[in-house]
Design a protein around this motif. Sequence first.
Motif, PDB file in Angstrom:
ATOM      1  N   TYR A 121     -23.179  -0.659  -0.717  1.00 50.02           N
ATOM      2  CA  TYR A 121     -24.029  -0.450   0.450  1.00 50.02           C
ATOM      3  C   TYR A 121     -25.322  -1.262   0.350  1.00 50.02           C
ATOM      4  N   GLY A 122     -25.785  -1.715   1.531  1.00 48.43           N
ATOM      5  CA  GLY A 122     -27.002  -2.510   1.592  1.00 48.43           C
ATOM      6  C   GLY A 122     -26.778  -3.991   1.364  1.00 48.43           C
ATOM      7  N   PHE A 123     -25.532  -4.467   1.495  1.00 44.90           N
ATOM      8  CA  PHE A 123     -25.214  -5.880   1.265  1.00 44.90           C
ATOM      9  C   PHE A 123     -24.878  -6.627   2.553  1.00 44.90           C
ATOM     10  N   ASN A 124     -25.134  -6.011   3.687  1.00 44.99           N
ATOM     11  CA  ASN A 124     -24.909  -6.685   4.968  1.00 44.99           C
ATOM     12  C   ASN A 124     -23.432  -6.857   5.311  1.00 44.99           C
ATOM     13  N   ASN A 125     -22.566  -6.089   4.640  1.00 46.70           N
ATOM     14  CA  ASN A 125     -21.141  -6.112   4.962  1.00 46.70           C
ATOM     15  C   ASN A 125     -20.856  -4.965   5.924  1.00 46.70           C
ATOM     16  N   ILE A 126     -20.515  -5.289   7.165  1.00 47.76           N
ATOM     17  CA  ILE A 126     -20.428  -4.267   8.193  1.00 47.76           C
ATOM     18  C   ILE A 126     -19.302  -3.279   7.928  1.00 47.76           C
ATOM     19  N   GLY A 127     -18.246  -3.732   7.230  1.00 52.01           N
ATOM     20  CA  GLY A 127     -17.169  -2.812   6.889  1.00 52.01           C
ATOM     21  C   GLY A 127     -17.649  -1.697   5.989  1.00 52.01           C
ATOM     22  N   ASP A 128     -18.403  -2.054   4.963  1.00 50.02           N
ATOM     23  CA  ASP A 128     -18.919  -1.036   4.046  1.00 50.02           C
ATOM     24  C   ASP A 128     -19.974  -0.165   4.704  1.00 50.02           C
ATOM     25  N   GLU A 129     -20.776  -0.743   5.587  1.00 51.81           N
ATOM     26  CA  GLU A 129     -21.757   0.075   6.303  1.00 51.81           C
ATOM     27  C   GLU A 129     -21.054   1.067   7.242  1.00 51.81           C
ATOM     28  N   ALA A 130     -19.925   0.651   7.803  1.00 51.80           N
ATOM     29  CA  ALA A 130     -19.148   1.563   8.650  1.00 51.80           C
ATOM     30  C   ALA A 130     -18.546   2.690   7.816  1.00 51.80           C
ATOM     31  N   ILE A 131     -18.087   2.348   6.606  1.00 49.99           N
ATOM     32  CA  ILE A 131     -17.576   3.374   5.690  1.00 49.99           C
ATOM     33  C   ILE A 131     -18.661   4.406   5.415  1.00 49.99           C
ATOM     34  N   LEU A 132     -19.872   3.923   5.139  1.00 50.15           N
ATOM     35  CA  LEU A 132     -20.978   4.832   4.855  1.00 50.15           C
ATOM     36  C   LEU A 132     -21.284   5.716   6.062  1.00 50.15           C
ATOM     37  N   ASP A 166     -23.794 -14.940  17.175  1.00 47.20           N
ATOM     38  CA  ASP A 166     -24.726 -15.548  16.229  1.00 47.20           C
ATOM     39  C   ASP A 166     -25.907 -14.647  15.885  1.00 47.20           C
ATOM     40  N   LYS A 167     -25.756 -13.355  16.129  1.00 44.99           N
ATOM     41  CA  LYS A 167     -26.826 -12.437  15.706  1.00 44.99           C
ATOM     42  C   LYS A 167     -26.218 -11.250  14.995  1.00 44.99           C
ATOM     43  N   TYR A 168     -26.968 -10.719  14.051  1.00 48.66           N
ATOM     44  CA  TYR A 168     -26.492  -9.599  13.261  1.00 48.66           C
ATOM     45  C   TYR A 168     -26.510  -8.326  14.103  1.00 48.66           C
ATOM     46  N   LEU A 169     -25.374  -7.634  14.108  1.00 49.01           N
ATOM     47  CA  LEU A 169     -25.271  -6.346  14.784  1.00 49.01           C
ATOM     48  C   LEU A 169     -25.118  -5.249  13.747  1.00 49.01           C
ATOM     49  N   TYR A 170     -25.172  -3.991  14.220  1.00 54.65           N
ATOM     50  CA  TYR A 170     -24.889  -2.902  13.291  1.00 54.65           C
ATOM     51  C   TYR A 170     -23.645  -2.155  13.742  1.00 54.65           C
ATOM     52  N   VAL A 171     -23.286  -1.105  13.039  1.00 55.75           N
ATOM     53  CA  VAL A 171     -21.956  -0.500  13.142  1.00 55.75           C
ATOM     54  C   VAL A 171     -21.558  -0.175  14.574  1.00 55.75           C
ATOM     55  N   ASP A 172     -22.358   0.641  15.265  1.00 52.72           N
ATOM     56  CA  ASP A 172     -21.993   1.042  16.630  1.00 52.72           C
ATOM     57  C   ASP A 172     -21.881  -0.158  17.563  1.00 52.72           C
ATOM     58  N   GLU A 173     -22.746  -1.154  17.363  1.00 55.85           N
ATOM     59  CA  GLU A 173     -22.703  -2.346  18.214  1.00 55.85           C
ATOM     60  C   GLU A 173     -21.414  -3.132  17.994  1.00 55.85           C
ATOM     61  N   TYR A 174     -21.032  -3.308  16.730  1.00 60.06           N
ATOM     62  CA  TYR A 174     -19.779  -4.005  16.437  1.00 60.06           C
ATOM     63  C   TYR A 174     -18.584  -3.265  17.035  1.00 60.06           C
ATOM     64  N   ILE A 175     -18.542  -1.949  16.813  1.00 60.40           N
ATOM     65  CA  ILE A 175     -17.395  -1.171  17.282  1.00 60.40           C
ATOM     66  C   ILE A 175     -17.299  -1.228  18.802  1.00 60.40           C
ATOM     67  N   SER A 176     -18.431  -1.080  19.483  1.00 63.93           N
ATOM     68  CA  SER A 176     -18.443  -1.137  20.941  1.00 63.93           C
ATOM     69  C   SER A 176     -18.034  -2.520  21.430  1.00 63.93           C
ATOM     70  N   LEU A 177     -18.517  -3.565  20.766  1.00 60.50           N
ATOM     71  CA  LEU A 177     -18.154  -4.929  21.127  1.00 60.50           C
ATOM     72  C   LEU A 177     -16.640  -5.122  21.047  1.00 60.50           C
ATOM     73  N   VAL A 178     -16.053  -4.695  19.939  1.00 61.04           N
ATOM     74  CA  VAL A 178     -14.611  -4.821  19.750  1.00 61.04           C
ATOM     75  C   VAL A 178     -13.850  -4.066  20.840  1.00 61.04           C
ATOM     76  N   GLY A 179     -14.398  -2.949  21.296  1.00 58.20           N
ATOM     77  CA  GLY A 179     -13.749  -2.167  22.336  1.00 58.20           C
ATOM     78  C   GLY A 179     -13.613  -2.885  23.667  1.00 58.20           C
ATOM     79  N   ASN A 180     -14.334  -3.990  23.837  1.00 61.99           N
ATOM     80  CA  ASN A 180     -14.263  -4.783  25.066  1.00 61.99           C
ATOM     81  C   ASN A 180     -13.246  -5.925  24.995  1.00 61.99           C
ATOM     82  N   LEU A 181     -12.567  -6.080  23.851  1.00 59.46           N
ATOM     83  CA  LEU A 181     -11.601  -7.160  23.686  1.00 59.46           C
ATOM     84  C   LEU A 181     -10.234  -6.777  24.255  1.00 59.46           C
TER      85      LEU A 181
END
Length: 374
Positions: free
Chosen positions: A10-21, A256-271
Amino acid sequence: MPKVVISGYYGFNNIGDEAILKGLIDGIKDFNQDTEIVVLSQYPEFTSKKHNVRSIKRMNLFSIIKEIKDCDLLVSGGGSLLQDVTSKRSILYYIAIINIAKILNKKVMIYSQGIGPVNKKYNRNILKRVLNKVDFINVRDENSKQELVDMGIEKDILVTMDTVFGIKKPDIEIGKEILRDINIDFEKKIVGLSIRPWKNNKQIVTEISKVCESLVEEYDYQVLFIPFHFYADSSIIKDIYKNIDKKYRENVFVLDKYLYVDEYISLVGNLDFLIGMRLHALIFSVLMGVPVVGLSYDPKINNFLNFIEKNEVISILNINFNDIMNEVKCLIDNIDDERALISKKKDEFREITDIHNKVLMDLIENRGEYFGKN
């Protein structure tokens, strides 16, 4: 008030691990809002701010001992912590944290982990000694269980799912706003790509470039590259983008910008669907009911694709334009069936994650109910 210390990547900017947390914290709070949570992190201030928990430096031995000394439970996980392929030293770090907790006579839960591969004999032996002392072992797939059995682990092992499936789904409008900012046209379909660097980067760049051109020219899709480990993935994504013929690039976008967990998940939901190397790109997609084509660089990808009944696995080491586009064509031709299957799997996985979270609370509160013990 019960106290839990959480050890992971945790704390390494890996969104997968931050989502796990996030999934882990949400799971604990669903059962007991009053639980005190302390997370070992590379950047404690970042972790505290994002997750509203206390956090300490993951390499500060004095602080770690102090926090574990008065905790009710050490949680090790989730994620792929106990393996020696991507790192030769990290496995020893996670084993050491577990060992500290057992020396201090504290309960330890191995939580929603993907185990292995563990190739070094020394690592297998020390893992066997330490894990046979823990209080509960929970892994996220049958292959991980078998890896532990092969090492000589004699504890009962509960197989569930990645804890990310316990996350509450975010508002889809969050992702729409991000897509508007990068000028995505909502009148056209969108395919997401999650690509990470690997041993054969040049081959990946060549084949994925051709895939993008085909998606634009033959299927009239917009292509969106999504870096899930932002700084690690951005370089190869830029190389792919440069390699795409200029006449197609107006329909190829790079987040090209860093997002966080909810933003990534919501973004993927639009694909409309996603082609992905990163495990949590695939998991986010299933969580949001979005069909996937998986590109495997690790057994954990194969395991997850098998969970969602994707038995034709494309190996990243043998990556080939034709193989990928055959899978894409099959998915597009059967898109309604694919969506129905993914939706069914998503609901199943959510129910399964509730099981390991209940076990966690049984351990914290000394109820002794796990595995039917009274």
